[in-house]
Design an enzyme around this catalytic site. Structure first.
Site, mmCIF file in Angstrom:
data_model
loop_
_atom_site.group_PDB
_atom_site.id
_atom_site.type_symbol
_atom_site.label_atom_id
_atom_site.label_comp_id
_atom_site.label_asym_id
_atom_site.label_seq_id
_atom_site.Cartn_x
_atom_site.Cartn_y
_atom_site.Cartn_z
ATOM 1 N N CYS A 67 -124.975 -22.084 -62.707
ATOM 2 C CA CYS A 67 -124.083 -20.921 -62.767
ATOM 3 C C CYS A 67 -123.395 -20.728 -64.122
ATOM 4 O O CYS A 67 -123.344 -19.616 -64.644
ATOM 5 C CB CYS A 67 -123.022 -21.022 -61.672
ATOM 6 S SG CYS A 67 -123.722 -21.187 -60.028
ATOM 7 N N ARG A 94 -121.416 -19.403 -52.215
ATOM 8 C CA ARG A 94 -122.221 -18.428 -51.452
ATOM 9 C C ARG A 94 -121.440 -17.921 -50.248
ATOM 10 O O ARG A 94 -121.985 -17.694 -49.170
ATOM 11 C CB ARG A 94 -123.563 -19.015 -51.006
ATOM 12 C CG ARG A 94 -124.450 -19.425 -52.166
ATOM 13 C CD ARG A 94 -125.891 -19.738 -51.729
ATOM 14 N NE ARG A 94 -126.678 -20.197 -52.857
ATOM 15 C CZ ARG A 94 -127.262 -21.408 -52.939
ATOM 16 N NH1 ARG A 94 -127.165 -22.264 -51.953
ATOM 17 N NH2 ARG A 94 -127.941 -21.733 -54.001
ATOM 18 N N THR A 114 -129.289 -27.897 -50.234
ATOM 19 C CA THR A 114 -128.151 -26.963 -50.170
ATOM 20 C C THR A 114 -128.139 -26.168 -48.867
ATOM 21 O O THR A 114 -127.080 -25.901 -48.306
ATOM 22 C CB THR A 114 -128.175 -25.985 -51.365
ATOM 23 O OG1 THR A 114 -129.444 -25.340 -51.415
ATOM 24 C CG2 THR A 114 -127.933 -26.687 -52.663
ATOM 25 N N ASP A 126 -126.606 -18.503 -46.684
ATOM 26 C CA ASP A 126 -125.984 -17.638 -47.697
ATOM 27 C C ASP A 126 -125.146 -16.602 -46.972
ATOM 28 O O ASP A 126 -125.682 -15.771 -46.246
ATOM 29 C CB ASP A 126 -127.084 -16.979 -48.544
ATOM 30 C CG ASP A 126 -126.533 -16.235 -49.756
ATOM 31 O OD1 ASP A 126 -125.331 -15.918 -49.760
ATOM 32 O OD2 ASP A 126 -127.318 -15.974 -50.681
ATOM 33 N N ARG A 128 -123.020 -14.366 -48.366
ATOM 34 C CA ARG A 128 -122.483 -13.318 -49.235
ATOM 35 C C ARG A 128 -122.774 -11.910 -48.727
ATOM 36 O O ARG A 128 -123.838 -11.651 -48.200
ATOM 37 C CB ARG A 128 -123.056 -13.469 -50.658
ATOM 38 C CG ARG A 128 -122.456 -14.613 -51.411
ATOM 39 C CD ARG A 128 -123.147 -14.836 -52.722
ATOM 40 N NE ARG A 128 -124.480 -15.405 -52.557
ATOM 41 C CZ ARG A 128 -125.266 -15.741 -53.559
ATOM 42 N NH1 ARG A 128 -124.880 -15.545 -54.802
ATOM 43 N NH2 ARG A 128 -126.448 -16.286 -53.334
HETATM 44 N N1 LIG Z 1 -122.723 -23.404 -50.211
HETATM 45 C C1 LIG Z 1 -123.155 -23.753 -51.417
HETATM 46 N N2 LIG Z 1 -122.951 -22.892 -52.432
HETATM 47 C C2 LIG Z 1 -123.406 -23.234 -53.636
HETATM 48 C C3 LIG Z 1 -124.054 -24.457 -53.881
HETATM 49 N N3 LIG Z 1 -124.372 -24.519 -55.175
HETATM 50 C C4 LIG Z 1 -123.938 -23.363 -55.719
HETATM 51 N N4 LIG Z 1 -123.346 -22.586 -54.807
HETATM 52 C C5 LIG Z 1 -122.788 -21.241 -54.951
HETATM 53 O O1 LIG Z 1 -123.857 -20.351 -55.104
HETATM 54 C C6 LIG Z 1 -123.407 -19.182 -55.749
HETATM 55 C C7 LIG Z 1 -124.435 -18.810 -56.788
HETATM 56 O O2 LIG Z 1 -125.595 -18.511 -56.095
HETATM 57 P P1 LIG Z 1 -127.015 -18.971 -56.532
HETATM 58 O O3 LIG Z 1 -127.839 -19.083 -55.285
HETATM 59 O O4 LIG Z 1 -126.936 -20.148 -57.458
HETATM 60 O O5 LIG Z 1 -127.581 -17.817 -57.416
HETATM 61 P P2 LIG Z 1 -127.555 -16.274 -57.083
HETATM 62 O O6 LIG Z 1 -126.228 -15.745 -57.533
HETATM 63 O O7 LIG Z 1 -127.917 -16.031 -55.659
HETATM 64 O O8 LIG Z 1 -128.773 -15.736 -57.927
HETATM 65 P P3 LIG Z 1 -128.880 -15.431 -59.474
HETATM 66 O O9 LIG Z 1 -128.421 -14.013 -59.645
HETATM 67 O O10 LIG Z 1 -130.300 -15.601 -59.789
HETATM 68 O O11 LIG Z 1 -127.980 -16.416 -60.175
HETATM 69 C C8 LIG Z 1 -122.029 -19.487 -56.292
HETATM 70 O O12 LIG Z 1 -121.072 -18.858 -55.444
HETATM 71 C C9 LIG Z 1 -121.938 -21.010 -56.162
HETATM 72 O O13 LIG Z 1 -120.613 -21.446 -55.931
HETATM 73 C C10 LIG Z 1 -124.244 -25.341 -52.792
HETATM 74 O O14 LIG Z 1 -124.824 -26.407 -52.910
HETATM 75 N N5 LIG Z 1 -123.774 -24.944 -51.589
HETATM 76 ZN ZN LIG Z 2 -122.751 -23.042 -59.442
#
Ligand SMILES: Nc1nc2c(ncn2[C@@H]2O[C@H](COP(=O)(O)OP(=O)(O)OP(=O)(O)O)[C@@H](O)[C@H]2O)c(=O)[nH]1
Ligand SMILES: [Zn+2]
EC number: 3.5.4.25
Length: 205
Positions: A67, A94, A114, A126, A128
């Site tokens: 990130c 997420r 994850t 996820d 979101r």
């Molecule tokens: N629940 C959970 N959330 C995570 C974990 N690692 C990262 N995150 C969260 O994942 C979110 C980022 O999502 P990602 O799946 O890495 O990427 P994305 O935003 O979907 O996709 P991109 O646009 O390609 O970056 C952030 O809110 C992070 O805090 C994890 O292991 N568990």
């Molecule tokens: Zn992250």
């Protein structure tokens, strides 16, 4: 309207001086931030990113994910172009929040991936909801984006809310030995496109 504009100011950064727009999501009380640069309301597709909050990666230099590196690459790409928008969405973990993300990390330290960790805690993989983006984009006069992401769900969500995604710009950066499983799980279980589809401008950051 569920998300209301509150105030705007300048935000000088090492990359450019952005305009920072603050929004309040009324139902949850979450405070979202949009950084914009240049004239984003002229109708031409805007280089943009929906960045989900990751305190550990964005602020604490965590290597568990990609990130922080993606945030920096996106801001640099916008600065290079002199025009663009970054929605910094308070969707930590997420959507499960910081403390639950730490619980999920604890399970991952014990071997879960994850997605499995989220599910063991009783959450979807996820959680979101990108609907909050629409009032922010409308406020800025943006109808069309060149979206920096590897996540097809973001493209789908924007398209379904009537925003044109004129192009998806891959954002492959921040790979390290600690986030190999995390990135592999995104590709295998969350449909992320982690291949070398084409070298987008953000990739070269
Ligand atoms: N629940 C959970 N959330 C995570 C974990 N690692 C990262 N995150 C969260 O994942 C979110 C980022 O999502 P990602 O799946 O890495 O990427 P994305 O935003 O979907 O996709 P991109 O646009 O390609 O970056 C952030 O809110 C992070 O805090 C994890 O292991 N568990
Ligand atoms: Zn992250």
């Amino acid at each position: 309207m569920p998300v209301v504009f509150v105030a705007a100011s300048k935000l000088p950064t090492p990359f450019a001086t952005f305009t920072m727009h603050g929004f309040l999501e009324k139902a949850s009380g979450r405070e979202h931030v949009v950084l914009s640069l240049g004239d984003v309301a002229d109708g031409a597709p805007v280089l943009g990113r929906l960045h989900s909050e990751c305190l550990t990666g964005d602020a604490l230099f965590s290597q568990r994910c990609d990130c922080g590196s993606q945030l920096e690459a996106a801001m640099q790409a916008i600065a290079r172009e002199g025009r663009g928008v970054l929605l910094y969405l308070r969707q930590e973990g997420r959507g499960i929040g910081l403390l639950n993300k730490i619980r999920a990390y604890e399970l991952q330290d014990g071997g879960a991936d994850t997605v499995e960790a989220n599910e063991r805690l009783g959450f979807a993989a996820d959680q979101r909801d990108y609907a909050i983006c629409l009032p922010m984009l409308e406020h800025l006069g943006i109808q069309s984006l060149r979206l920096m992401t590897n996540n097809p769900r973001k493209v789908k969500a924007l398209t379904e809310m009537g925003i044109t995604v004129a192009e998806r710009v891959p954002l492959h950066t921040g790979h390290n030995p600690h986030n190999k499983l995390y990135l592999a799980t995104k590709a295998s279980k969350l449909d992320h496109m982690m291949g070398n589809e084409h070298q987008g401008e953000a990739d070269r950051a």
